[in-house]
Design a protein around this motif. Structure first.
Motif, PDB file in Angstrom:
ATOM      1  N   LEU A  56       0.791  -1.279  -0.130  1.00 26.86           N
ATOM      2  CA  LEU A  56      -0.153  -0.044   0.004  1.00 26.86           C
ATOM      3  C   LEU A  56       0.963   1.395  -0.024  1.00 26.86           C
ATOM      4  O   LEU A  56       2.139   1.163   0.480  1.00 26.86           O
ATOM      5  CB  LEU A  56      -0.880   0.157   1.210  1.00 26.86           C
ATOM      6  CG  LEU A  56      -1.740  -1.099   1.480  1.00 26.86           C
ATOM      7  CD1 LEU A  56      -2.761  -0.735   2.693  1.00 26.86           C
ATOM      8  CD2 LEU A  56      -2.509  -1.961   0.482  1.00 26.86           C
ATOM      9  N   GLY A  57       0.337   2.388  -0.629  1.00 21.91           N
ATOM     10  CA  GLY A  57       1.014   3.775  -0.676  1.00 21.91           C
ATOM     11  C   GLY A  57       0.642   4.669  -1.366  1.00 21.91           C
ATOM     12  O   GLY A  57      -0.892   4.418  -1.872  1.00 21.91           O
ATOM     13  N   HIS A  58       1.175   5.552  -1.869  1.00 19.23           N
ATOM     14  CA  HIS A  58       0.561   6.680  -2.388  1.00 19.23           C
ATOM     15  C   HIS A  58       1.579   7.069  -3.562  1.00 19.23           C
ATOM     16  O   HIS A  58       2.819   6.517  -3.679  1.00 19.23           O
ATOM     17  CB  HIS A  58       0.681   8.206  -1.680  1.00 19.23           C
ATOM     18  CG  HIS A  58      -0.099   7.891  -0.551  1.00 19.23           C
ATOM     19  ND1 HIS A  58      -1.417   7.706  -0.698  1.00 19.23           N
ATOM     20  CD2 HIS A  58      -0.001   8.254   0.692  1.00 19.23           C
ATOM     21  CE1 HIS A  58      -2.080   7.985   0.307  1.00 19.23           C
ATOM     22  NE2 HIS A  58      -1.225   8.238   1.493  1.00 19.23           N
ATOM     23  N   TYR A  70       2.126   5.557   8.206  1.00 24.73           N
ATOM     24  CA  TYR A  70       3.474   4.982   8.156  1.00 24.73           C
ATOM     25  C   TYR A  70       3.670   3.933   6.991  1.00 24.73           C
ATOM     26  O   TYR A  70       4.433   3.148   7.097  1.00 24.73           O
ATOM     27  CB  TYR A  70       3.756   4.204   9.724  1.00 24.73           C
ATOM     28  CG  TYR A  70       3.842   4.890  10.700  1.00 24.73           C
ATOM     29  CD1 TYR A  70       4.655   5.923  11.175  1.00 24.73           C
ATOM     30  CD2 TYR A  70       2.448   4.982  11.600  1.00 24.73           C
ATOM     31  CE1 TYR A  70       4.573   6.762  12.178  1.00 24.73           C
ATOM     32  CE2 TYR A  70       2.434   5.795  12.480  1.00 24.73           C
ATOM     33  CZ  TYR A  70       3.485   6.564  12.856  1.00 24.73           C
ATOM     34  OH  TYR A  70       3.224   7.698  14.112  1.00 24.73           O
ATOM     35  N   PHE A  71       2.814   4.114   5.913  1.00 20.06           N
ATOM     36  CA  PHE A  71       2.931   3.149   5.025  1.00 20.06           C
ATOM     37  C   PHE A  71       4.417   3.052   4.379  1.00 20.06           C
ATOM     38  O   PHE A  71       5.132   4.125   3.926  1.00 20.06           O
ATOM     39  CB  PHE A  71       2.089   3.805   3.685  1.00 20.06           C
ATOM     40  CG  PHE A  71       0.847   3.818   3.791  1.00 20.06           C
ATOM     41  CD1 PHE A  71      -0.105   2.830   4.216  1.00 20.06           C
ATOM     42  CD2 PHE A  71       0.005   4.997   3.206  1.00 20.06           C
ATOM     43  CE1 PHE A  71      -1.175   2.847   4.611  1.00 20.06           C
ATOM     44  CE2 PHE A  71      -1.321   5.103   3.439  1.00 20.06           C
ATOM     45  CZ  PHE A  71      -2.077   3.854   3.817  1.00 20.06           C
ATOM     46  N   PHE A 183       1.573  -5.059   3.201  1.00 21.46           N
ATOM     47  CA  PHE A 183       1.571  -5.784   2.277  1.00 21.46           C
ATOM     48  C   PHE A 183       0.059  -6.298   1.926  1.00 21.46           C
ATOM     49  O   PHE A 183      -1.006  -6.628   2.696  1.00 21.46           O
ATOM     50  CB  PHE A 183       2.111  -7.358   2.348  1.00 21.46           C
ATOM     51  CG  PHE A 183       3.771  -6.868   2.774  1.00 21.46           C
ATOM     52  CD1 PHE A 183       4.702  -6.758   1.538  1.00 21.46           C
ATOM     53  CD2 PHE A 183       4.113  -6.597   3.867  1.00 21.46           C
ATOM     54  CE1 PHE A 183       5.892  -6.375   1.732  1.00 21.46           C
ATOM     55  CE2 PHE A 183       5.559  -6.730   3.849  1.00 21.46           C
ATOM     56  CZ  PHE A 183       6.476  -6.321   2.793  1.00 21.46           C
ATOM     57  N   ASN A 184      -0.212  -6.391   0.565  1.00 20.31           N
ATOM     58  CA  ASN A 184      -1.351  -7.162   0.096  1.00 20.31           C
ATOM     59  C   ASN A 184      -0.942  -8.165  -1.210  1.00 20.31           C
ATOM     60  O   ASN A 184      -0.897  -7.301  -2.248  1.00 20.31           O
ATOM     61  CB  ASN A 184      -2.464  -6.065   0.104  1.00 20.31           C
ATOM     62  CG  ASN A 184      -3.841  -7.017  -0.532  1.00 20.31           C
ATOM     63  OD1 ASN A 184      -3.675  -7.797  -1.323  1.00 20.31           O
ATOM     64  ND2 ASN A 184      -4.988  -6.469  -0.304  1.00 20.31           N
ATOM     65  N   GLY A 300      -5.302   5.451  -1.620  1.00 19.45           N
ATOM     66  CA  GLY A 300      -3.947   5.340  -1.989  1.00 19.45           C
ATOM     67  C   GLY A 300      -3.675   5.199  -3.565  1.00 19.45           C
ATOM     68  O   GLY A 300      -4.435   5.638  -4.553  1.00 19.45           O
ATOM     69  N   LYS A 301      -2.780   4.570  -4.089  1.00 15.97           N
ATOM     70  CA  LYS A 301      -2.484   4.282  -5.279  1.00 15.97           C
ATOM     71  C   LYS A 301      -3.583   4.058  -6.335  1.00 15.97           C
ATOM     72  O   LYS A 301      -4.131   2.921  -5.766  1.00 15.97           O
ATOM     73  CB  LYS A 301      -1.117   3.355  -5.472  1.00 15.97           C
ATOM     74  CG  LYS A 301      -0.065   3.718  -5.064  1.00 15.97           C
ATOM     75  CD  LYS A 301       1.205   2.696  -4.960  1.00 15.97           C
ATOM     76  CE  LYS A 301       1.318   1.863  -3.811  1.00 15.97           C
ATOM     77  NZ  LYS A 301       2.427   1.133  -3.942  1.00 15.97           N
TER      78      LYS A 301
END
Ligand code: BGC
Length: 350
Positions: A56-58, A70-71, A183-184, A300-301
């Motif tokens: 996960l994130g941006h 805290y990604f 994580f995914n 997110g993304k």
């Protein structure tokens, strides 16, 4: 093996930040920014060779500055919680920043996840490495001692991302470093169908502030028994006080085998895509956090809404609140000593 870098943005303090891309000969790609040492993407194939981003994130620095949990970040000087934001070392009581109720979490208001690290690319024939250095000054967030930290991200051709942590201090302090990737392995949905094995026979139960009570509890007969492959969602809603307190899994597992040998801590298997993630470490514990506090408020993304359990974290580290728990392995680092730990995330398919 290839490393490239691009401009990623400028922090509110005016510091330039880059985004690095590490690619191996198998086509696995890891993206890391020197803002917070954040892993922004990990692209790995599924069982049909189809690549997908498993964290996960941006997409932009701005989103990391404003909308993050805290990604993917490096966590320090002390990962997880310190009760009442206080600890005593050599007869002196230190007060840390308060950022989680009465407690101190993940290094404080401006932890290692929110600072700009000095980057150095290391090119080699069989690895692609990014070395990040940060000097945390005496008194930062309340911690004693100037702490020089070097974290090296190493991508190998075996689809393994190794993280090597190194630190030294000029005065006694406490250190507990980790990485906070969510994580995914299915690249979408929740992680409830992911099947997990954790190489731990015991965990440290917590109180309502998620501070360890000091008890070491055997996992046997509890929903925290992952000694054999079990879906994360299978028992997550069981009527068990520890799950209720944390709204899911948010616990430190005591890894089998003492000493600082590098060994398997956990394995995750995602049945639909066949992706497998093996986590190995030299650390004595691992926080398994099932993304309980993701609540749909962060997009997110790719416009994906991060709902509860959209991702889960495996954070090899020392036990939470160790500075206040004399029976836990020590996290004290003294002048002249070296802090060294290694964690690896290895991807494959089944
Ligand atoms: C902690 C959680 C916390 C989360 C923040 C995890 O490492 O165990 O309690 O809410 O980090 O994203």
């Amino acid at each position: 093996m290839k490393i490239t870098s691009d401009h990623f943005g400028v922090t509110p303090e005016g510091e330039e930040v880059s985004l690095f891309s590490l690619t191996n000969d198998q086509g696995m790609e890891v993206r890391i920014t020197n803002y917070g040492g954040i892993i922004t993407a990990i692209n790995v194939p599924d069982r049909h060779g189809q690549p997908g981003d498993v964290v996960l994130g941006h997409e932009t620095l701005e989103r990391y500055l404003n909308r993050s949990r805290y990604f993917g970040a490096l966590i320090g000087r002390y990962a997880n919680r310190i009760a009442h934001r206080r600890f005593c070392l050599d007869g002196i009581t230190y007060s840390l920043a308060k950022n989680n109720g009465e407690n101190h979490l993940h290094g404080g208001l401006k932890g290692f996840d929110k600072v700009v690290w000095r980057p150095r690319e290391i090119h080699a024939s069989d690895t692609a490495c990014l070395q990040l250095t940060y000097l945390s000054r005496d008194g930062e967030e309340g911690y004693p001692g100037n702490l020089e930290t070097i974290v090296t991200y190493v991508l190998t051709n075996g689809n393994e991302l190794r993280i090597e942590y190194f630190a030294t201090t000029d005065q006694a302090t406490i250190v507990n470093l980790t990485n906070h990737s969510y994580f995914n392995l299915a690249c979408g949905g929740t992680v409830l169908d992911h099947q997990l094995t954790i190489n731990a026979e015991a965990f440290t139960p917590v109180d309502k502030g998620l501070i360890p009570t000091g008890e070491i509890r055997n996992v046997r007969g509890t929903p925290l028994d992952f000694t054999s492959r079990t879906a994360i969602g299978e028992r997550i809603n069981d009527c068990y006080e520890q799950l209720r307190l944390a709204c899911g899994y948010d616990h430190n597992f005591i890894l089998r085998q003492k000493g600082e040998t590098f060994r398997n801590a956990a394995t995750v298997y995602e049945p639909a895509t066949g992706r497998v993630l093996e986590i190995s470490t030299t650390q004595p514990g691992m926080q398994f956090y099932s993304g309980n506090f993701l609540d749909g408020s962060i997009v997110g993304k790719g416009g994906r809404v991060y709902v509860k359990h959209s991702g889960c974290c495996f954070e090899p580290q020392h036990f939470p609140d160790s500075p206040n728990q004399p029976s836990f392995p020590t996290t004290v680092l003294r002048r002249g000593e070296q802090y060294r730990h290694t964690t690896s995330f290895k991807f494959s398919v089944e």
